[in-house]
Design a protein around this motif. Structure first.
Motif, short mmCIF file in Angstrom:
data_model
loop_
_atom_site.label_atom_id
_atom_site.label_comp_id
_atom_site.label_asym_id
_atom_site.label_seq_id
_atom_site.Cartn_x
_atom_site.Cartn_y
_atom_site.Cartn_z
N HIS A 14 -42.99 -33.25 -43.29
CA HIS A 14 -41.58 -32.90 -43.06
C HIS A 14 -40.92 -33.91 -42.12
O HIS A 14 -39.81 -34.37 -42.36
N LEU A 15 -41.61 -34.26 -41.04
CA LEU A 15 -41.06 -35.22 -40.08
C LEU A 15 -40.90 -36.61 -40.68
O LEU A 15 -39.92 -37.31 -40.40
N GLU A 16 -41.84 -37.02 -41.52
CA GLU A 16 -41.73 -38.32 -42.17
C GLU A 16 -40.52 -38.35 -43.12
O GLU A 16 -39.82 -39.35 -43.21
N ALA A 17 -40.26 -37.25 -43.82
CA ALA A 17 -39.10 -37.17 -44.70
C ALA A 17 -37.81 -37.23 -43.88
O ALA A 17 -36.86 -37.91 -44.27
N GLU A 18 -37.77 -36.54 -42.75
CA GLU A 18 -36.60 -36.60 -41.88
C GLU A 18 -36.39 -38.01 -41.34
O GLU A 18 -35.27 -38.48 -41.23
N LYS A 19 -37.48 -38.68 -41.00
CA LYS A 19 -37.40 -40.04 -40.47
C LYS A 19 -36.74 -40.96 -41.49
O LYS A 19 -35.88 -41.77 -41.15
N GLU A 20 -37.13 -40.84 -42.76
CA GLU A 20 -36.53 -41.66 -43.81
C GLU A 20 -35.04 -41.38 -43.93
O GLU A 20 -34.23 -42.30 -44.08
N SER A 21 -34.67 -40.12 -43.84
CA SER A 21 -33.26 -39.75 -43.93
C SER A 21 -32.47 -40.31 -42.75
O SER A 21 -31.37 -40.83 -42.92
N ILE A 22 -33.03 -40.21 -41.57
CA ILE A 22 -32.36 -40.72 -40.36
C ILE A 22 -32.23 -42.24 -40.45
O ILE A 22 -31.17 -42.80 -40.15
N GLU A 23 -33.30 -42.92 -40.88
CA GLU A 23 -33.24 -44.37 -41.01
C GLU A 23 -32.18 -44.78 -42.02
O GLU A 23 -31.46 -45.76 -41.82
N GLY A 24 -32.07 -44.03 -43.12
CA GLY A 24 -31.04 -44.31 -44.11
C GLY A 24 -29.65 -44.13 -43.52
O GLY A 24 -28.74 -44.93 -43.79
#
Length: 83
Positions: A14-24
């Motif tokens: 879940h945190l890795e998915a959020e990280k990708e979203s934040i980086e985007g």
């Protein structure tokens, strides 16, 4: 121990998915800032900086962020027009 590993793996995913979203989101904001910098260099604006959009043209939904999910950013049409 096995259950704990499953829970931690799920949280990590879940945190890795959020990280990708934040980086985007960061990349998109940087792209928009680059566009603004380029347009500003054209010296087309005749209005003083005080005529810039109010700070409320971009709002953060703090309730979303407080619930453990990513904060939601809302842009007004004025802010996103032409980007």
């Amino acid at each position: 121990m096995r259950e704990l590993r499953v829970i931690l793996d799920r949280q990590l995913s879940h945190l890795e998915a959020e990280k990708e979203s934040i980086e985007g989101g960061i990349q998109e904001i940087n792209r928009r800032l680059a566009v603004l910098d380029e347009v500003e260099g054209w010296n087309l604006l005749t209005e003083p900086d005080s005529a810039a959009p109010e700070a409320d043209s971009m709002e953060f939904d703090s309730e979303e962020g407080m619930n453990g999910s990513s904060p939601l950013i809302r842009y007004s049409r004025e802010w996103t027009a032409g980007l």
